[in-house]
Structure formats: C-alpha cells, structure tokens
Scaffold this motif. Sequence first.
Motif, PDB file in Angstrom:
ATOM      1  N   LYS A  92       1.080  -1.034  -0.167  1.00 40.63           N
ATOM      2  CA  LYS A  92      -0.455  -0.237   0.174  1.00 40.63           C
ATOM      3  C   LYS A  92       0.594   0.919  -0.135  1.00 40.63           C
ATOM      4  O   LYS A  92       1.950   1.233   1.174  1.00 40.63           O
ATOM      5  N   VAL A  93       0.226   2.598  -0.949  1.00 38.92           N
ATOM      6  CA  VAL A  93       1.132   3.278  -0.688  1.00 38.92           C
ATOM      7  C   VAL A  93       0.035   4.863  -0.764  1.00 38.92           C
ATOM      8  O   VAL A  93      -1.057   4.787  -1.017  1.00 38.92           O
ATOM      9  N   ALA A  94       0.316   5.760   0.528  1.00 41.19           N
ATOM     10  CA  ALA A  94       0.602   6.755   0.879  1.00 41.19           C
ATOM     11  C   ALA A  94       1.117   7.699   0.254  1.00 41.19           C
ATOM     12  O   ALA A  94       2.910   8.078   0.724  1.00 41.19           O
ATOM     13  N   ILE A  95       0.626   9.150  -0.082  1.00 41.81           N
ATOM     14  CA  ILE A  95       1.421   9.987  -0.471  1.00 41.81           C
ATOM     15  C   ILE A  95       1.110  11.745   0.751  1.00 41.81           C
ATOM     16  O   ILE A  95      -0.418  11.780   1.182  1.00 41.81           O
ATOM     17  N   VAL A  96       1.747  12.033   1.414  1.00 45.04           N
ATOM     18  CA  VAL A  96       1.291  13.353   2.588  1.00 45.04           C
ATOM     19  C   VAL A  96       2.720  14.216   2.373  1.00 45.04           C
ATOM     20  O   VAL A  96       3.211  14.461   2.267  1.00 45.04           O
ATOM     21  N   THR A  97       1.461  15.000   1.637  1.00 48.45           N
ATOM     22  CA  THR A  97       2.266  16.217   1.313  1.00 48.45           C
ATOM     23  C   THR A  97       2.850  17.006   2.374  1.00 48.45           C
ATOM     24  O   THR A  97       2.189  17.121   3.773  1.00 48.45           O
ATOM     25  N   ALA A  98       3.671  17.836   2.444  1.00 46.92           N
ATOM     26  CA  ALA A  98       4.964  18.839   3.156  1.00 46.92           C
ATOM     27  C   ALA A  98       4.520  17.623   4.870  1.00 46.92           C
ATOM     28  O   ALA A  98       4.284  18.328   5.717  1.00 46.92           O
ATOM     29  N   ASP A 121       5.806  22.030  -5.101  1.00 52.20           N
ATOM     30  CA  ASP A 121       5.741  23.514  -5.460  1.00 52.20           C
ATOM     31  C   ASP A 121       4.478  23.561  -5.419  1.00 52.20           C
ATOM     32  O   ASP A 121       4.173  23.945  -6.696  1.00 52.20           O
ATOM     33  N   LEU A 122       3.232  23.929  -4.438  1.00 52.41           N
ATOM     34  CA  LEU A 122       2.040  23.910  -4.900  1.00 52.41           C
ATOM     35  C   LEU A 122       2.270  26.054  -5.141  1.00 52.41           C
ATOM     36  O   LEU A 122       0.854  26.260  -5.818  1.00 52.41           O
ATOM     37  N   ASN A 134      -3.337  15.001   1.881  1.00 51.26           N
ATOM     38  CA  ASN A 134      -3.406  16.583   1.081  1.00 51.26           C
ATOM     39  C   ASN A 134      -2.806  17.778   2.855  1.00 51.26           C
ATOM     40  O   ASN A 134      -4.232  18.416   3.126  1.00 51.26           O
ATOM     41  N   ASN A 135      -1.766  17.367   3.310  1.00 52.09           N
ATOM     42  CA  ASN A 135      -1.232  18.744   4.020  1.00 52.09           C
ATOM     43  C   ASN A 135      -0.499  19.541   3.890  1.00 52.09           C
ATOM     44  O   ASN A 135      -1.062  20.492   5.135  1.00 52.09           O
ATOM     45  N   ALA A 136      -0.092  20.177   3.182  1.00 51.96           N
ATOM     46  CA  ALA A 136       0.909  21.454   2.942  1.00 51.96           C
ATOM     47  C   ALA A 136      -0.507  22.346   2.477  1.00 51.96           C
ATOM     48  O   ALA A 136      -1.181  22.617   1.683  1.00 51.96           O
ATOM     49  N   GLY A 137      -0.098  23.286   3.206  1.00 50.25           N
ATOM     50  CA  GLY A 137      -0.709  24.678   3.029  1.00 50.25           C
ATOM     51  C   GLY A 137      -0.030  26.099   2.974  1.00 50.25           C
ATOM     52  O   GLY A 137       1.108  25.284   3.430  1.00 50.25           O
TER      53      GLY A 137
END
Length: 256
Positions: free
Chosen positions: A6-12, A63-64, A89-92
Amino acid sequence: MGSKNKVAIVTASDSGIGKQCALVLAKQGFDIGITWHSDEEGAKKAASEVEALGRRAEIIQLDLGHLPEGAEAISTLIERFGRLDVLVNNAGAMSKAPFLEVEFKDWRSIFTVDVDGAFLCSQIAARKMVEQGEGGRIVNITSVHEHTPLPEASAYTAAKHALGGLTKSMAVELVDHHILVNSVAPGAIATPMNNMEEDEVQEGSMPNIPLTRAGKTQEIASLVGWLCSADATYTTGQSFIVDGGFMLSNPQVKAQ
C-alpha cells in the motif's frame, strides 16, 4: 485497500503534522511518498524514520505556488511507486492582514496553495485510484478555521472553508469508486509553523482553550491513520475537528 504494498503520499511531510502522519501510516504498513517545499533535510530525515519502520520512502519537492506544473510531483511519486492508495493533503500556506488591507496577489497566493493545490493533487490521486479499481482514501488537513473565522486572516479562513466544501464534493462524486474523502480540522497544534515545539505542550499554557494547552501532532495523525484504516469504511464527506474545545468558545473572536 488490500494490496501488499500500500502506498500513501503525504504532502509537506518534512515536519510537523505531515511528518507525524507519514510515520503513523508507515506503522500501518504503507510505503510513503514524502514531499517538501523548502526543507529537503527535513524530508530526508522523515524518509529515514519511515525506512527505520521497515517501509519504503520516496521524497520529492512539491511547489504548489506554481500551478498546474507544481502538482505534477504527485504524478512522479505515483510513477515511482506504481500505485497509490492514500493521499493526505497537508501542504498549506497562511498569511495575516486586516481585511481592508489584503492585497489581491496575497489573497490569490493563499488560494493557489490551499485550494487549487489540494484540488490538483487530489485529482491526480483520484484518477490513479479509479484506474486501479481498488478504492482509496483522501484526507484534507484543513483547520478549525474551516468552521470559524481567524481574525485578520480572511484569505486563510475563506480558503479553508473552500477546502471543506471541496472535501464534500469529492466525497459525493468519488463514492461510487469506493474512494472515501474526509477532512481533519486541527486547532492550535505544536508545530514549527506555529512556532511551538511539542515539549512546550503543557496544561495551563493556553487558558482560553477548554483543554488549556496546544495539541500534539500525534493527536492529529492518529485520526488520519484511522481514516485510512480498514475500520473507517463507513465515513466520508466529514470534517473532524480536533481543537481542545476551541470551537466551544472561539476566544479569538470577540463581540465588537
């Protein structure tokens, strides 16, 4: 959600809530895609901690502030892993200014990262999940200010409200693909962004909040972990407030 890898992407996920989410998900058996904006060393350290838990980690700069190109880092991570089961979606971004003084470029920069960025990352992720045909989870880290205003931060407040609305729309449209979408709305959490360290979390330090203290990143990440687990199969389109009781009184807003 039954894949061996299983794969998870966590931003920032180079620090703070994002890093803790990455570690919690690694403990649950996910390989982790870690993104960073300006702290590459932090991302490398997070990756080493994920690997110490026996899981694979990949890092990439995200880079959002420059869209839509910036969001393609998510596609790159998906290509490296070959699949995706969870996106957090943690990036902010956040800035403060009185409403009468907010410049449009500053308003747009907050919306670009907090709303447009989450939209594009989620779209890329959801398309892969649909292609796989095995469902998935998307968790948007919003803020208690998804629900109540932060004074002199109209752009941030509006953006977090917008992300809450996007969460609900995604949940309704993706449910037929067994993709569950929720948001987690933290209150005051001890993170570098808030200029607080977790060892500073002490009862009585924030008397205006019913629990009288800041929250710990684990208290957010554990909920994210549950939302991405096999126990959370009947939950979608919800916003989970974790704020020490802040919403009961919202001490930041006072009657004029």
